[in-house]
Motif scaffolding. Sequence first.
Motif, PDB file in Angstrom:
ATOM      1  N   LYS A   1       0.857  -1.194   0.000  1.00 20.31           N
ATOM      2  CA  LYS A   1       0.000   0.000   0.000  1.00 20.31           C
ATOM      3  C   LYS A   1       0.882   1.231   0.000  1.00 20.31           C
ATOM      4  O   LYS A   1       1.918   1.279   0.647  1.00 20.31           O
ATOM      5  CB  LYS A   1      -0.906  -0.006   1.216  1.00 20.31           C
ATOM      6  N   GLY A   2       0.478   2.236  -0.762  1.00 22.55           N
ATOM      7  CA  GLY A   2       1.260   3.459  -0.886  1.00 22.55           C
ATOM      8  C   GLY A   2       2.192   3.440  -2.080  1.00 22.55           C
ATOM      9  O   GLY A   2       2.918   4.390  -2.312  1.00 22.55           O
ATOM     10  N   LYS A   3       2.185   2.335  -2.854  1.00 27.55           N
ATOM     11  CA  LYS A   3       3.032   2.233  -4.045  1.00 27.55           C
ATOM     12  C   LYS A   3       2.163   1.768  -5.212  1.00 27.55           C
ATOM     13  O   LYS A   3       1.116   1.178  -5.021  1.00 27.55           O
ATOM     14  CB  LYS A   3       4.170   1.253  -3.803  1.00 27.55           C
ATOM     15  N   ILE A   4       2.641   2.051  -6.421  1.00 24.19           N
ATOM     16  CA  ILE A   4       1.927   1.619  -7.620  1.00 24.19           C
ATOM     17  C   ILE A   4       2.933   1.049  -8.606  1.00 24.19           C
ATOM     18  O   ILE A   4       4.127   1.349  -8.544  1.00 24.19           O
ATOM     19  CB  ILE A   4       1.133   2.777  -8.270  1.00 24.19           C
TER      20      ILE A   4
ATOM     21  N   LYS B   1      -9.734  11.074  -6.100  1.00 26.21           N
ATOM     22  CA  LYS B   1     -10.241   9.757  -6.468  1.00 26.21           C
ATOM     23  C   LYS B   1      -9.085   8.785  -6.736  1.00 26.21           C
ATOM     24  O   LYS B   1      -9.147   7.620  -6.353  1.00 26.21           O
ATOM     25  CB  LYS B   1     -11.138   9.844  -7.701  1.00 26.21           C
ATOM     26  N   ILE B   2      -8.034   9.267  -7.386  1.00 26.12           N
ATOM     27  CA  ILE B   2      -6.874   8.412  -7.662  1.00 26.12           C
ATOM     28  C   ILE B   2      -6.212   7.991  -6.355  1.00 26.12           C
ATOM     29  O   ILE B   2      -5.849   6.826  -6.173  1.00 26.12           O
ATOM     30  CB  ILE B   2      -5.877   9.149  -8.583  1.00 26.12           C
ATOM     31  N   ALA B   3      -6.079   8.929  -5.416  1.00 30.35           N
ATOM     32  CA  ALA B   3      -5.463   8.608  -4.126  1.00 30.35           C
ATOM     33  C   ALA B   3      -6.285   7.563  -3.381  1.00 30.35           C
ATOM     34  O   ALA B   3      -5.732   6.635  -2.780  1.00 30.35           O
ATOM     35  CB  ALA B   3      -5.332   9.873  -3.281  1.00 30.35           C
ATOM     36  N   GLN B   4      -7.605   7.692  -3.433  1.00 34.69           N
ATOM     37  CA  GLN B   4      -8.474   6.726  -2.752  1.00 34.69           C
ATOM     38  C   GLN B   4      -8.439   5.374  -3.464  1.00 34.69           C
ATOM     39  O   GLN B   4      -8.363   4.330  -2.824  1.00 34.69           O
ATOM     40  CB  GLN B   4      -9.906   7.268  -2.723  1.00 34.69           C
ATOM     41  N   GLU B   5      -8.457   5.366  -4.774  1.00 34.04           N
ATOM     42  CA  GLU B   5      -8.516   4.127  -5.549  1.00 34.04           C
ATOM     43  C   GLU B   5      -7.233   3.301  -5.412  1.00 34.04           C
ATOM     44  O   GLU B   5      -7.279   2.083  -5.290  1.00 34.04           O
ATOM     45  CB  GLU B   5      -8.750   4.476  -7.024  1.00 34.04           C
TER      46      GLU B   5
ATOM     47  N   LEU C   1      -2.354  11.954  -0.964  1.00 31.80           N
ATOM     48  CA  LEU C   1      -2.818  12.987  -1.884  1.00 31.80           C
ATOM     49  C   LEU C   1      -1.663  13.846  -2.402  1.00 31.80           C
ATOM     50  O   LEU C   1      -1.626  14.183  -3.585  1.00 31.80           O
ATOM     51  CB  LEU C   1      -3.869  13.867  -1.199  1.00 31.80           C
ATOM     52  N   LYS C   2      -0.692  14.168  -1.539  1.00 31.36           N
ATOM     53  CA  LYS C   2       0.424  15.012  -1.992  1.00 31.36           C
ATOM     54  C   LYS C   2       1.265  14.286  -3.043  1.00 31.36           C
ATOM     55  O   LYS C   2       1.762  14.892  -3.983  1.00 31.36           O
ATOM     56  CB  LYS C   2       1.286  15.451  -0.818  1.00 31.36           C
ATOM     57  N   ASP C   3       1.397  12.949  -2.903  1.00 28.84           N
ATOM     58  CA  ASP C   3       2.143  12.185  -3.895  1.00 28.84           C
ATOM     59  C   ASP C   3       1.411  12.150  -5.228  1.00 28.84           C
ATOM     60  O   ASP C   3       2.021  12.249  -6.292  1.00 28.84           O
ATOM     61  CB  ASP C   3       2.381  10.758  -3.403  1.00 28.84           C
TER      62      ASP C   3
ATOM     63  N   ASN D   1      -0.742  14.409  -6.320  1.00 32.71           N
ATOM     64  CA  ASN D   1      -0.664  15.752  -6.916  1.00 32.71           C
ATOM     65  C   ASN D   1       0.690  15.971  -7.581  1.00 32.71           C
ATOM     66  O   ASN D   1       0.767  16.530  -8.677  1.00 32.71           O
ATOM     67  CB  ASN D   1      -0.899  16.824  -5.854  1.00 32.71           C
ATOM     68  N   ALA D   2       1.776  15.520  -6.939  1.00 31.05           N
ATOM     69  CA  ALA D   2       3.101  15.647  -7.538  1.00 31.05           C
ATOM     70  C   ALA D   2       3.205  14.800  -8.795  1.00 31.05           C
ATOM     71  O   ALA D   2       3.786  15.221  -9.802  1.00 31.05           O
ATOM     72  CB  ALA D   2       4.176  15.240  -6.527  1.00 31.05           C
ATOM     73  N   LEU D   3       2.640  13.601  -8.763  1.00 30.37           N
ATOM     74  CA  LEU D   3       2.670  12.715  -9.930  1.00 30.37           C
ATOM     75  C   LEU D   3       1.940  13.351 -11.104  1.00 30.37           C
ATOM     76  O   LEU D   3       2.439  13.358 -12.235  1.00 30.37           O
ATOM     77  CB  LEU D   3       2.036  11.368  -9.572  1.00 30.37           C
ATOM     78  N   LEU D   4       0.761  13.919 -10.857  1.00 28.17           N
ATOM     79  CA  LEU D   4      -0.011  14.540 -11.936  1.00 28.17           C
ATOM     80  C   LEU D   4       0.639  15.819 -12.438  1.00 28.17           C
ATOM     81  O   LEU D   4       0.495  16.176 -13.613  1.00 28.17           O
ATOM     82  CB  LEU D   4      -1.437  14.830 -11.464  1.00 28.17           C
ATOM     83  N   LYS D   5       1.383  16.500 -11.571  1.00 27.97           N
ATOM     84  CA  LYS D   5       2.002  17.759 -11.969  1.00 27.97           C
ATOM     85  C   LYS D   5       3.269  17.534 -12.800  1.00 27.97           C
ATOM     86  O   LYS D   5       3.490  18.209 -13.805  1.00 27.97           O
ATOM     87  CB  LYS D   5       2.344  18.575 -10.725  1.00 27.97           C
TER      88      LYS D   5
END
Length: 175
Positions: A111-114, A137-141, A146-148, A150-154
Motif C-alpha cells: 500500500k502506498g506504491k503503484i 479519487k486516484i489517491a483513494q482508488e 494525496l500530496k504524492d 498531486n506531484a505525480l499529476l504535476k
Amino acid sequence: MGAVVGRAIRNFNLESRAEREISKMKPSPAPMHPSTQSLLRELMSRRPEFKGEIARKDDKLLSFLKDIYVESKDPVPSEQVKDAGRHQEPKEFRLHKGHRFDMMNIKNIPKGKISIVEALTLLNNNKLYPETWTAEKIAQEYHLELKDVNALLKYFVTFDVKVFTPEDKKAIQSK
C-alpha cells in the motif's frame, strides 16, 4: 605498460632522495614577538629557577603516562540495537489493478506504491477524463497519499502523438 613506466620513474633513486630529505636542517620555530621576548627575559632575571623548571622532565608524570593503556571499541549504533529487539510488522498489500497487462507477474503491491502500468493508466485516465479521475479519487482508488498523487499529476505526463497534415507543415526549401 604505462603503470610500469610510472612506477619506475616514481621509485627512481628513492633511497638517496629520502636520505637527502632526512638530513636537511629542520625548520626553526617562528621568532617570538619582541614584547614577549622582553617579558620572558624579565621573568627569567627575577626567577632563574623557571629556566630549570622548563627544561626539567617530571618523572612522576612520565610514570603516569607509561601506566596508561587505551583500549578502544567502536560503539554500537542505537538504531541497530532497537532494530534487533523489534519485530518486523507485516506490510499491507493490495491486489494489482488492471490485469489486462500481464507484463510482469506481480502478485501484490505494498500500500502506498503503484506499478508502472498503474501509473501510466492513472495518468492517462486523468488526462482523458480529468473531471472524473481527480487527484482525490486516484489517491483513494490506489491507496496513495494525496500530496504524492498531486506531484505525480504535476510532474509526469504520458506520451502524446500528434499527426500533422501536409497543409500544416512548412515546406523545407531544397537548394
